[in-house]
Design a protein around this motif. Structure first.
Motif, PDB file in Angstrom:
ATOM      1  N   VAL A  78       0.836  -1.206   0.000  1.00 60.07           N
ATOM      2  CA  VAL A  78       0.000   0.000   0.000  1.00 60.07           C
ATOM      3  C   VAL A  78       0.871   1.257   0.000  1.00 60.07           C
ATOM      4  CG1 VAL A  78      -1.707   1.312   1.334  1.00 60.07           C
ATOM      5  CG2 VAL A  78      -1.984  -1.150   1.046  1.00 60.07           C
ATOM      6  N   ALA A  79       1.955   1.252   0.771  1.00 56.92           N
ATOM      7  CA  ALA A  79       2.841   2.420   0.803  1.00 56.92           C
ATOM      8  C   ALA A  79       3.472   2.668  -0.567  1.00 56.92           C
ATOM      9  CB  ALA A  79       3.926   2.226   1.863  1.00 56.92           C
ATOM     10  N   ILE A  80       3.890   1.614  -1.235  1.00 52.64           N
ATOM     11  CA  ILE A  80       4.443   1.771  -2.583  1.00 52.64           C
ATOM     12  C   ILE A  80       3.371   2.289  -3.534  1.00 52.64           C
ATOM     13  CG2 ILE A  80       5.338   0.507  -4.591  1.00 52.64           C
ATOM     14  CD1 ILE A  80       6.895  -1.260  -2.592  1.00 52.64           C
ATOM     15  N   GLY A  81       2.163   1.736  -3.432  1.00 53.58           N
ATOM     16  CA  GLY A  81       1.069   2.187  -4.285  1.00 53.58           C
ATOM     17  C   GLY A  81       0.729   3.648  -4.068  1.00 53.58           C
ATOM     18  N   LEU A  82       0.730   4.087  -2.815  1.00 59.67           N
ATOM     19  CA  LEU A  82       0.419   5.489  -2.512  1.00 59.67           C
ATOM     20  C   LEU A  82       1.544   6.428  -2.931  1.00 59.67           C
ATOM     21  CD1 LEU A  82      -1.172   5.092   1.044  1.00 59.67           C
ATOM     22  CD2 LEU A  82      -2.356   5.664  -1.087  1.00 59.67           C
ATOM     23  N   GLN A  83       2.777   5.960  -2.801  1.00 60.54           N
ATOM     24  CA  GLN A  83       3.920   6.830  -3.081  1.00 60.54           C
ATOM     25  C   GLN A  83       4.273   6.871  -4.566  1.00 60.54           C
ATOM     26  OE1 GLN A  83       7.384   5.746  -0.819  1.00 60.54           O
ATOM     27  NE2 GLN A  83       8.247   7.784  -0.966  1.00 60.54           N
ATOM     28  N   GLU A  84       4.254   5.710  -5.230  1.00 65.62           N
ATOM     29  CA  GLU A  84       4.724   5.647  -6.614  1.00 65.62           C
ATOM     30  C   GLU A  84       3.616   5.366  -7.625  1.00 65.62           C
ATOM     31  OE1 GLU A  84       7.915   2.826  -6.843  1.00 65.62           O
ATOM     32  OE2 GLU A  84       8.961   3.714  -5.135  1.00 65.62           O
ATOM     33  N   GLY A  85       2.423   5.074  -7.133  1.00 70.99           N
ATOM     34  CA  GLY A  85       1.331   4.715  -8.027  1.00 70.99           C
ATOM     35  C   GLY A  85       1.238   3.203  -8.183  1.00 70.99           C
ATOM     36  N   THR A  86       0.126   2.776  -8.743  1.00 67.90           N
ATOM     37  CA  THR A  86      -0.120   1.338  -8.862  1.00 67.90           C
ATOM     38  C   THR A  86       0.272   0.770 -10.216  1.00 67.90           C
ATOM     39  OG1 THR A  86      -2.401   1.775  -9.517  1.00 67.90           O
ATOM     40  CG2 THR A  86      -1.989   1.389  -7.171  1.00 67.90           C
ATOM     41  N   GLY A  87       0.834   1.577 -11.079  1.00 63.81           N
ATOM     42  CA  GLY A  87       1.187   1.111 -12.415  1.00 63.81           C
ATOM     43  C   GLY A  87       2.611   0.622 -12.570  1.00 63.81           C
ATOM     44  N   GLY A  88       3.422   0.740 -11.526  1.00 69.02           N
ATOM     45  CA  GLY A  88       4.832   0.392 -11.653  1.00 69.02           C
ATOM     46  C   GLY A  88       5.148  -1.038 -11.269  1.00 69.02           C
ATOM     47  N   ALA A  90       7.403  -1.988  -9.062  1.00 73.20           N
ATOM     48  CA  ALA A  90       7.587  -2.145  -7.614  1.00 73.20           C
ATOM     49  C   ALA A  90       6.269  -2.501  -6.937  1.00 73.20           C
ATOM     50  CB  ALA A  90       8.172  -0.872  -7.005  1.00 73.20           C
ATOM     51  N   PHE A  91       5.179  -1.851  -7.343  1.00 74.59           N
ATOM     52  CA  PHE A  91       3.875  -2.159  -6.759  1.00 74.59           C
ATOM     53  C   PHE A  91       3.446  -3.582  -7.117  1.00 74.59           C
ATOM     54  CE2 PHE A  91      -0.809  -2.213  -6.968  1.00 74.59           C
ATOM     55  CZ  PHE A  91      -1.082  -1.960  -5.634  1.00 74.59           C
ATOM     56  N   ALA A  92       3.665  -3.978  -8.360  1.00 78.56           N
ATOM     57  CA  ALA A  92       3.291  -5.333  -8.784  1.00 78.56           C
ATOM     58  C   ALA A  92       4.047  -6.388  -7.987  1.00 78.56           C
ATOM     59  CB  ALA A  92       3.557  -5.503 -10.284  1.00 78.56           C
ATOM     60  N   ILE A  93       5.337  -6.171  -7.808  1.00 75.04           N
ATOM     61  CA  ILE A  93       6.149  -7.113  -7.029  1.00 75.04           C
ATOM     62  C   ILE A  93       5.655  -7.169  -5.582  1.00 75.04           C
ATOM     63  CG2 ILE A  93       8.463  -7.501  -6.069  1.00 75.04           C
ATOM     64  CD1 ILE A  93       9.548  -6.328  -8.737  1.00 75.04           C
ATOM     65  N   ALA A  94       5.356  -6.020  -4.995  1.00 71.81           N
ATOM     66  CA  ALA A  94       4.896  -5.973  -3.607  1.00 71.81           C
ATOM     67  C   ALA A  94       3.553  -6.674  -3.442  1.00 71.81           C
ATOM     68  CB  ALA A  94       4.810  -4.526  -3.134  1.00 71.81           C
ATOM     69  N   VAL A  95       2.649  -6.522  -4.408  1.00 78.39           N
ATOM     70  CA  VAL A  95       1.338  -7.182  -4.317  1.00 78.39           C
ATOM     71  C   VAL A  95       1.492  -8.700  -4.438  1.00 78.39           C
ATOM     72  CG1 VAL A  95      -0.869  -7.502  -5.508  1.00 78.39           C
ATOM     73  CG2 VAL A  95      -0.025  -5.209  -5.053  1.00 78.39           C
ATOM     74  N   VAL A  96       2.322  -9.149  -5.373  1.00 77.31           N
ATOM     75  CA  VAL A  96       2.540 -10.590  -5.520  1.00 77.31           C
ATOM     76  C   VAL A  96       3.178 -11.151  -4.254  1.00 77.31           C
ATOM     77  CG1 VAL A  96       3.843 -12.338  -6.799  1.00 77.31           C
ATOM     78  CG2 VAL A  96       2.621 -10.553  -8.031  1.00 77.31           C
ATOM     79  N   LEU A  97       4.172 -10.457  -3.704  1.00 73.25           N
ATOM     80  CA  LEU A  97       4.805 -10.884  -2.463  1.00 73.25           C
ATOM     81  C   LEU A  97       3.778 -10.967  -1.336  1.00 73.25           C
ATOM     82  CD1 LEU A  97       7.382 -11.450  -0.721  1.00 73.25           C
ATOM     83  CD2 LEU A  97       7.445  -8.978  -0.331  1.00 73.25           C
ATOM     84  N   ALA A  98       2.920  -9.971  -1.234  1.00 68.00           N
ATOM     85  CA  ALA A  98       1.897  -9.962  -0.193  1.00 68.00           C
ATOM     86  C   ALA A  98       0.957 -11.149  -0.331  1.00 68.00           C
ATOM     87  CB  ALA A  98       1.117  -8.640  -0.231  1.00 68.00           C
ATOM     88  N   CYS A  99       0.551 -11.441  -1.556  1.00 66.02           N
ATOM     89  CA  CYS A  99      -0.351 -12.580  -1.782  1.00 66.02           C
ATOM     90  C   CYS A  99       0.310 -13.901  -1.390  1.00 66.02           C
ATOM     91  CB  CYS A  99      -0.797 -12.628  -3.237  1.00 66.02           C
ATOM     92  SG  CYS A  99      -1.907 -11.288  -3.693  1.00 66.02           S
ATOM     93  N   VAL A 100       1.567 -14.080  -1.759  1.00 60.65           N
ATOM     94  CA  VAL A 100       2.280 -15.315  -1.431  1.00 60.65           C
ATOM     95  C   VAL A 100       2.442 -15.453   0.081  1.00 60.65           C
ATOM     96  CG1 VAL A 100       4.513 -16.485  -1.614  1.00 60.65           C
ATOM     97  CG2 VAL A 100       3.469 -15.493  -3.647  1.00 60.65           C
ATOM     98  N   VAL A 101       2.843 -14.383   0.745  1.00 60.25           N
ATOM     99  CA  VAL A 101       3.061 -14.434   2.189  1.00 60.25           C
ATOM    100  C   VAL A 101       1.759 -14.723   2.927  1.00 60.25           C
ATOM    101  CG1 VAL A 101       3.650 -13.011   4.204  1.00 60.25           C
ATOM    102  CG2 VAL A 101       5.139 -13.032   2.208  1.00 60.25           C
ATOM    103  N   MET A 102       0.673 -14.054   2.533  1.00 57.73           N
ATOM    104  CA  MET A 102      -0.601 -14.267   3.232  1.00 57.73           C
ATOM    105  C   MET A 102      -1.171 -15.653   2.952  1.00 57.73           C
ATOM    106  SD  MET A 102      -2.421 -10.540   3.323  1.00 57.73           S
ATOM    107  CE  MET A 102      -2.176 -10.037   1.640  1.00 57.73           C
ATOM    108  N   TYR A 103      -0.989 -16.142   1.730  1.00 56.59           N
ATOM    109  CA  TYR A 103      -1.426 -17.507   1.420  1.00 56.59           C
ATOM    110  C   TYR A 103      -0.633 -18.512   2.252  1.00 56.59           C
ATOM    111  CZ  TYR A 103      -2.148 -21.874  -1.055  1.00 56.59           C
ATOM    112  OH  TYR A 103      -2.429 -23.182  -1.343  1.00 56.59           O
ATOM    113  N   ASP A 104       0.671 -18.303   2.338  1.00 59.59           N
ATOM    114  CA  ASP A 104       1.526 -19.192   3.108  1.00 59.59           C
ATOM    115  C   ASP A 104       1.155 -19.159   4.591  1.00 59.59           C
ATOM    116  OD1 ASP A 104       3.996 -20.889   3.418  1.00 59.59           O
ATOM    117  OD2 ASP A 104       4.606 -19.166   4.622  1.00 59.59           O
ATOM    118  N   ALA A 105       0.887 -17.976   5.127  1.00 60.51           N
ATOM    119  CA  ALA A 105       0.566 -17.832   6.551  1.00 60.51           C
ATOM    120  C   ALA A 105      -0.724 -18.544   6.910  1.00 60.51           C
ATOM    121  CB  ALA A 105       0.464 -16.351   6.915  1.00 60.51           C
ATOM    122  N   SER A 106      -1.721 -18.460   6.030  1.00 56.16           N
ATOM    123  CA  SER A 106      -3.018 -19.063   6.362  1.00 56.16           C
ATOM    124  C   SER A 106      -3.163 -20.470   5.807  1.00 56.16           C
ATOM    125  CB  SER A 106      -4.161 -18.185   5.833  1.00 56.16           C
ATOM    126  OG  SER A 106      -4.123 -18.154   4.421  1.00 56.16           O
ATOM    127  N   GLY A 107      -2.211 -20.923   5.036  1.00 56.12           N
ATOM    128  CA  GLY A 107      -2.299 -22.258   4.462  1.00 56.12           C
ATOM    129  C   GLY A 107      -1.229 -23.169   4.991  1.00 56.12           C
TER     130      GLY A 107
END
Length: 167
Positions: A78-88, A90-107
């Protein structure tokens, strides 16, 4: 007349560091670490609320409410998205990382914790003369329930929005 740019001139023109600091100022990174620390601190109170006891070890352990892993990666995205926008990228990498981490944590980690709990119970029921009867118990608080993951993600979003607003 042609001007010569030195290495000192090049580094002084970047706005990612303050003149008095040797470390670069990175709002996204600070937001992620702050979110992690806040989630770990809140585990003291959620443990007290659920179990009516203070357990300072919860500040250093994994598992529990809210998920500090989810809070960290969500705050970063979210911080990357707010600071640099959602089109870059860095934001794409951060979102994919977030999805993997949260899936791993709950699975994966949640089920590994449940298996550790079951194995600990089996070892406790072994006769004392069995070779593994005195083995140290496995950690069973590894993963998170979906509610803990969502709570961590919401905390991460809140911290990111508050940090952006204070900047």
């Amino acid at each position: 007349m042609d001007e010569v740019m030195t290495a000192g001139d090049a580094t002084s023109n970047t706005d990612s560091s303050t003149p008095d600091s040797i470390l670069p100022y990175n709002l996204s990174l600070i937001t992620a670490f702050l979110s992690f620390a806040l989630a770990q601190f809140l585990k003291l109170f959620t443990t007290w609320f659920n179990e009516k006891r203070w357990d300072s070890r919860r500040m250093l352990g994994s598992g529990g409410m809210p998920s500090s892993h989810s809070a960290t990666v969500t705050a970063l995205a979210v911080a990357i998205g707010l600071q640099e926008g959602t089109g870059g990228s860095a934001f794409a990498i951060a979102v994919v990382l977030a999805c993997v981490v949260m899936y791993d944590a709950s699975g994966v980690r949640l089920h590994a914790g449940r298996q550790a709990e079951l194995l600990n119970q089996i070892v406790c029921e072994l006769p004392p003369e069995h070779p593994v009867s005195n083995v140290r118990p496995l950690r069973d608080s590894l993963g998170h329930t979906p509610l803990q993951v969502v709570a961590g993600a919401m905390l991460g979003c809140l911290v990111a929005f508050l940090m952006k607003g204070s900047n």
